[in-house]
Every structure is written in C-alpha cells, then in structure tokens.
Design a protein around this motif. Structure first.
Motif, short mmCIF file in Angstrom:
data_model
loop_
_atom_site.label_atom_id
_atom_site.label_comp_id
_atom_site.label_asym_id
_atom_site.label_seq_id
_atom_site.Cartn_x
_atom_site.Cartn_y
_atom_site.Cartn_z
N MET A 297 0.83 -1.20 0.00
CA MET A 297 0.00 0.00 0.00
C MET A 297 0.87 1.26 0.00
O MET A 297 0.63 2.20 -0.76
CB MET A 297 -0.90 -0.02 1.24
CG MET A 297 -1.95 1.05 1.26
SD MET A 297 -3.25 0.75 0.05
CE MET A 297 -4.29 2.17 0.38
N ARG A 298 1.91 1.25 0.80
CA ARG A 298 2.76 2.45 0.90
C ARG A 298 3.63 2.63 -0.34
O ARG A 298 4.02 3.75 -0.66
CB ARG A 298 3.61 2.37 2.17
CG ARG A 298 2.76 2.46 3.42
CD ARG A 298 3.56 2.49 4.71
NE ARG A 298 2.65 2.49 5.85
CZ ARG A 298 2.02 3.58 6.30
NH1 ARG A 298 2.25 4.76 5.73
NH2 ARG A 298 1.21 3.51 7.33
N ALA A 299 3.93 1.54 -1.02
CA ALA A 299 4.68 1.66 -2.26
C ALA A 299 3.87 2.41 -3.32
O ALA A 299 4.44 3.18 -4.11
CB ALA A 299 5.07 0.28 -2.78
N HIS A 300 2.56 2.21 -3.33
CA HIS A 300 1.70 2.90 -4.28
C HIS A 300 1.21 4.25 -3.76
O HIS A 300 0.83 5.11 -4.56
CB HIS A 300 0.49 2.02 -4.62
CG HIS A 300 0.82 0.84 -5.47
ND1 HIS A 300 1.23 -0.37 -4.93
CD2 HIS A 300 0.84 0.68 -6.82
CE1 HIS A 300 1.46 -1.23 -5.91
NE2 HIS A 300 1.24 -0.62 -7.06
N HIS A 301 1.20 4.41 -2.43
CA HIS A 301 0.71 5.67 -1.84
C HIS A 301 1.69 6.11 -0.75
O HIS A 301 1.41 6.02 0.45
CB HIS A 301 -0.69 5.47 -1.24
CG HIS A 301 -1.71 5.04 -2.25
ND1 HIS A 301 -2.35 5.93 -3.09
CD2 HIS A 301 -2.19 3.80 -2.55
CE1 HIS A 301 -3.19 5.26 -3.88
NE2 HIS A 301 -3.11 3.98 -3.58
N PRO A 302 2.86 6.59 -1.15
CA PRO A 302 3.89 6.97 -0.16
C PRO A 302 3.47 8.12 0.74
O PRO A 302 4.13 8.35 1.76
CB PRO A 302 5.08 7.35 -1.05
CG PRO A 302 4.48 7.69 -2.38
CD PRO A 302 3.29 6.81 -2.54
N GLU A 303 2.41 8.84 0.39
CA GLU A 303 1.97 9.97 1.20
C GLU A 303 1.23 9.55 2.45
O GLU A 303 0.92 10.39 3.33
CB GLU A 303 1.07 10.90 0.36
CG GLU A 303 -0.33 10.37 0.06
CD GLU A 303 -0.38 9.34 -1.06
OE1 GLU A 303 -1.51 8.91 -1.39
OE2 GLU A 303 0.68 8.99 -1.60
N LEU A 304 0.91 8.26 2.59
CA LEU A 304 0.17 7.80 3.77
C LEU A 304 0.99 8.06 5.03
O LEU A 304 2.18 7.73 5.09
CB LEU A 304 -0.13 6.30 3.66
CG LEU A 304 -1.16 5.88 2.62
CD1 LEU A 304 -1.26 4.36 2.58
CD2 LEU A 304 -2.52 6.50 2.91
N PRO A 305 0.37 8.63 6.06
CA PRO A 305 1.12 8.91 7.29
C PRO A 305 1.40 7.62 8.06
O PRO A 305 0.70 6.63 7.92
CB PRO A 305 0.17 9.82 8.08
CG PRO A 305 -1.20 9.42 7.60
CD PRO A 305 -1.03 9.08 6.14
N VAL A 306 2.46 7.65 8.89
CA VAL A 306 2.76 6.56 9.80
C VAL A 306 2.24 6.96 11.17
O VAL A 306 2.69 7.96 11.73
CB VAL A 306 4.27 6.27 9.87
CG1 VAL A 306 4.56 5.17 10.89
CG2 VAL A 306 4.80 5.87 8.50
N ASP A 307 1.29 6.21 11.69
CA ASP A 307 0.67 6.58 12.96
C ASP A 307 1.67 6.41 14.10
O ASP A 307 2.36 5.38 14.19
CB ASP A 307 -0.56 5.71 13.22
CG ASP A 307 -1.51 6.35 14.22
OD1 ASP A 307 -1.10 6.52 15.39
OD2 ASP A 307 -2.64 6.68 13.83
N PRO A 308 1.77 7.38 15.00
CA PRO A 308 2.73 7.28 16.11
C PRO A 308 2.33 6.24 17.15
O PRO A 308 3.17 5.83 17.96
CB PRO A 308 2.73 8.69 16.71
CG PRO A 308 1.38 9.26 16.35
CD PRO A 308 1.06 8.68 15.01
N VAL A 309 1.06 5.82 17.17
CA VAL A 309 0.58 4.84 18.15
C VAL A 309 0.75 3.44 17.57
O VAL A 309 0.13 3.12 16.55
CB VAL A 309 -0.89 5.10 18.51
CG1 VAL A 309 -1.38 4.06 19.52
CG2 VAL A 309 -1.07 6.51 19.06
#
Length: 275
Positions: free
Chosen positions: A119-131
């Motif tokens: 998913m992140r390879a196709h949508h690198p803008e996705l945030p990484v949740d701190p929790v």
C-alpha cells in the motif's frame, strides 16, 4: 417488495436523486472526518458478519472519487471480515456521524486486501501513525460501486465526553480487562458447553433440532425407484408454506389502504403462481 408495499415511486426517486456510483465532493469530505464505521461482509455461502472499525479522524483514506482504503489493526486473530473478503469481495460500509451532522453514508463496493508495504509503495503519502496499536498490518481498498445517504430521522444525537473525563483507548492491547473482559459471561460458561461449530453449508434446516436425522440436500443415496422421497422434502415444503403464510399476515398490516397507482393487482405477498 416495493411493488407490494406501494413504494416504487419513492424508491425510484431516491435512486435518481441520491444513489451515486462514486463519491462526490461532499461525501469525500464527510469520509475524511469520520472516526468509525460499520462493516458488513459475507463468505462464499452468504453467511453474514457485521462488525465495527474505528481510528483517528481520517483513518479511512479517500484515494479518489471511486476508491477508499481503511487500515486493519491488530485484533483478536479471528479475521472474520478478512476471511469473508478472501472468499467474497463484496462489502458494505455504513458511516454515521452521531455528534455533528447526525447523518449517515452508505458505501457498497468490491474489496481487495493489500499488505501495508504494498500500500505504501503505491501511496507513499500515507502517514505513519505514532501509536503502535494503530499501525496497519493490512489495508482494505474499496472500489466504490454505490454511495448514498442514510437519513437523519432515526439517528440519535450523541455528545462526546470531554477528553479529560474519558479513559484513553487501548489501541492494539491484549489486556483482557482493557478489552472488556468477560462482559457477557461467555467465557465463564465455556466449560459447560460444547465448542462452537458453524453449521456446514446445506444443513441450515437442521438448526432448529426438528429434523436432525434428515440428511442435507444432496446427501446420501438417491431414493430407490418407486420409493417415497425423504420426509425432509415434505417437511421443508410444509414449513416453507407456514412461514410464507405468517409473513403474509405480518406484511398485510403494512399494506397501504389505497393501492399505489404503479402497483399491480394484489395477489398476496408470496403468490404461489409466481414460483
């Protein structure tokens, strides 16, 4: 059912005015602010499951006017929804805003399960949740096929408890107490009941305990020539007829006093001539 209850004109108007095959701008804005939704899935046999998903506002990602994605966090390991989607990709989402707009949005479509790294390879803008408990293990992408309003008239208005007065949510925890413990007492009764087993497909008619010695449809040898068919068929036909008769009586109470103009001649809710 629309014809029988005289609602065809209202339903046609709803389809024409409210049902879209995409998310318009207001819908996309609505989705982006939601903290929860209800999810419905079914397996390849049509066995249904309804569940709940939640996250911080915006946890459902709007990837376009015909595509959504939501994260799958660490859960109880049953994987009921994902298991269903692996067999039947159809799903339904219901998002309800109880606190501000008091309105709902239905989204129906087709799902695909995607690994987080894919998913992140196709949508690198996705945030990484701190929790850690809110970090997706998997994603479900949804190809939108239908989107429409759920009207406000029966949605209760709720108020959020101020943050200082509520307990923090225990995202991803395995602490039984913080997950709700044995609230319904099921675990306390576990040693007094047999393990749960889902009925096998085709044996649904056995659940009531009336015909437990009767094989499911297609099971066992065919009857000998000239012999009587198994009693199950006669009982099923009899029970089906009784069921339809009961439903007829219930639905008759909802029938409009004056038939709608677009309603055909009424011949009963389940006219046997219609098959």
């Amino acid at each position: 059912m629309q014809q029988r209850l005289g609602t065809t004109a209202r339903a046609d108007r709803f389809y024409a005015e409210q049902v879209l095959d995409h998310l318009n701008a207001r819908m996309r804005e609505f989705v982006a602010g939601q903290e929860m939704f209800f999810l419905s899935t079914a397996d390849r046999h049509g066995e249904c499951d309804a569940t709940f998903r939640a996250g911080p506002p915006g946890f459902v990602q709007v990837l376009g006017d015909r595509k959504l994605a939501y994260p799958e966090y660490r859960g109880n390991g049953v994987m009921a929804s994902l298991g269903n989607l692996s067999e039947n990709p159809r799903l339904g989402l219901l998002m309800v805003d109880f606190t501000r707009y008091r309105i709902g949005l239905h989204v129906n479509g087709r799902a695909r399960v995607v690994l987080d790294e894919e998913m992140r390879a196709h949508h690198p803008e996705l945030p990484v949740d701190p929790v850690p408990g809110r970090r997706a293990q998997l994603w479900v992408t949804v190809e939108v096929e239908e989107a429409y309003i759920h009207c406000a008239k029966h949605i209760p208005y709720l108020q959020k408890i101020p943050a200082a007065e509520r307990r923090a949510r225990a995202w991803g925890t395995d602490d039984v107490r913080r997950k709700g413990g044995d609230f319904f007492g099921a675990a306390a009764e576990a040693d007094r009941r047999p393990p749960f087993r889902r009925p096998q497909p085709g044996t649904e008619h056995l659940r009531g305990g009336l015909h437990e010695d009767i094989p499911a449809p297609g099971a066992g040898p065919a009857p000998l020539p000239g012999s009587r068919r198994p009693a199950r068929d006669d009982l099923a036909a009899e029970l089906n007829g009784e069921f339809l008769d009961r439903v007829e009586k219930v639905l008759a109470r909802a029938r409009p006093r004056r038939p709608a103009e677009d309603e055909p001649e009424f011949r009963g809710w389940f006219d046997r001539r219609d098959g």
